[in-house]
Design a protein around this motif. Sequence first.
Motif, PDB file in Angstrom:
ATOM      1  N   ALA A 189       1.463   1.076   1.883  1.00  0.00           N
ATOM      2  CA  ALA A 189       0.060   0.793   2.203  1.00  0.00           C
ATOM      3  C   ALA A 189      -0.768   0.962   0.935  1.00  0.00           C
ATOM      4  CB  ALA A 189      -0.445   1.745   3.300  1.00  0.00           C
ATOM      5  N   MET A 190      -2.050   0.628   1.033  1.00  0.00           N
ATOM      6  CA  MET A 190      -2.998   0.816  -0.066  1.00  0.00           C
ATOM      7  C   MET A 190      -2.513   0.177  -1.365  1.00  0.00           C
ATOM      8  SD  MET A 190      -5.575   2.452   1.237  1.00  0.00           S
ATOM      9  CE  MET A 190      -6.461   3.174  -0.148  1.00  0.00           C
ATOM     10  N   GLY A 191      -2.054  -1.073  -1.263  1.00  0.00           N
ATOM     11  CA  GLY A 191      -1.633  -1.790  -2.455  1.00  0.00           C
ATOM     12  C   GLY A 191      -0.435  -1.177  -3.145  1.00  0.00           C
ATOM     13  N   GLY A 192       0.362  -0.401  -2.400  1.00  0.00           N
ATOM     14  CA  GLY A 192       1.538   0.239  -2.961  1.00  0.00           C
ATOM     15  C   GLY A 192       1.309   1.663  -3.419  1.00  0.00           C
ATOM     16  N   TRP A 193       0.100   2.184  -3.214  1.00  0.00           N
ATOM     17  CA  TRP A 193      -0.225   3.538  -3.677  1.00  0.00           C
ATOM     18  C   TRP A 193      -0.152   4.582  -2.569  1.00  0.00           C
ATOM     19  CZ3 TRP A 193      -1.006   4.880  -8.724  1.00  0.00           C
ATOM     20  CH2 TRP A 193      -1.084   3.806  -9.632  1.00  0.00           C
ATOM     21  N   GLN A 194       0.402   4.212  -1.428  1.00  0.00           N
ATOM     22  CA  GLN A 194       0.527   5.141  -0.308  1.00  0.00           C
ATOM     23  C   GLN A 194       1.680   4.676   0.570  1.00  0.00           C
ATOM     24  OE1 GLN A 194      -3.200   6.304   1.590  1.00  0.00           O
ATOM     25  NE2 GLN A 194      -2.255   6.178   3.613  1.00  0.00           N
ATOM     26  N   LYS A 195       2.339   5.630   1.220  1.00  0.00           N
ATOM     27  CA  LYS A 195       3.352   5.296   2.218  1.00  0.00           C
ATOM     28  C   LYS A 195       3.003   6.043   3.490  1.00  0.00           C
ATOM     29  CE  LYS A 195       7.286   3.839   0.901  1.00  0.00           C
ATOM     30  NZ  LYS A 195       8.690   3.611   0.472  1.00  0.00           N
ATOM     31  N   ASN A 196       3.027   5.326   4.598  1.00  0.00           N
ATOM     32  CA  ASN A 196       2.672   5.897   5.890  1.00  0.00           C
ATOM     33  C   ASN A 196       3.894   5.960   6.787  1.00  0.00           C
ATOM     34  OD1 ASN A 196       0.009   5.995   5.037  1.00  0.00           O
ATOM     35  ND2 ASN A 196      -0.465   3.973   5.892  1.00  0.00           N
TER      36      ASN A 196
END
Length: 317
Positions: A161-168
């Motif tokens: 998520a977040m353009g690749g700056w987060q993983k949920n």
Amino acid sequence: MRNAETVTFGGSALDRAAHLRADPAQLAKLRESGTVLPIWRGKPLFQSGERLAWMAPNSPVLAHSGEIVFLGLDEGVPRFAADISDWSPEAGAEAVEQGFFDPSAQRHPSLSDDHSFLELRGVMTALTARDAELAATAKAVLHWHRSHGFCAACGAESHSAMGGWQKNCPACGAHHFPRTDPVVIMLITRGNRVLIGRNGNWPEGMYSLLAGFIEPGETLEAAVRREVLEESGVQVGAVRYLASQPWPFPSSLMFGCAGEALSDEIRIDPEELEDALWINREEMVLVVTGQHPRIKPARRGAIAHFLIANWLADRLD
């Protein structure tokens, strides 16, 4: 330290445009007009071995794309990075993480021969400050994706998520973010001498400044004193911060510090170091210029080389 941000990978002032990461529709539009840096098993794609090779979104090189990360706006140009590690070249497929340095080059059949995937350490000093920051960011974040595919809380597969700056995590709702490991690297001096050491896994003759990971609950100063004492037996007094360097091998932030030694005797920990020694300024000049008969310098582009060069030039203010 006034010239701290001139260190390799530092100081290009990339606009990371973090406010755009939460808008998938906007990111999709940016990808259509932007460019993508392919990275194969930790190796960015270079052109002529000296500049990053950016691909159009429809390039056949990206047919094997896995994770795609939004890096930011480079003078208004949207920049992305894509992991194409699933692509299998016909030859030269050694993984970059398996040795101290991987000199091999991989070429994609859809590109000209002046395009190749290279280990970043081998070309980092030839890059502009902006290319260096973009390459370091892309390499570090994509490595995090490759090594953190599952939720650390419950073990379920996580989603980008977040353009690749987060993983949920879809199972327990946990959010995960790219990690950076803090490391201290120390210019320890006593009078006209500096303390250097070598790891047994390094190339023959190579020496560098002592370094180590910062532990939870520890300050930079405490980490410097502890690491130097553990590795070399040398006691350190006053410590001050000098400069920092993102070091994407795989994902560290190096904190360069200066420390004043309180003792001379060296008692190395063989689990940490193969050797350690004091070397004076005059002899260090021979080392950094490649003229020393036994000692080879730290790699150019590394903060160790940067700190030693500034120490020799009296530019640590």
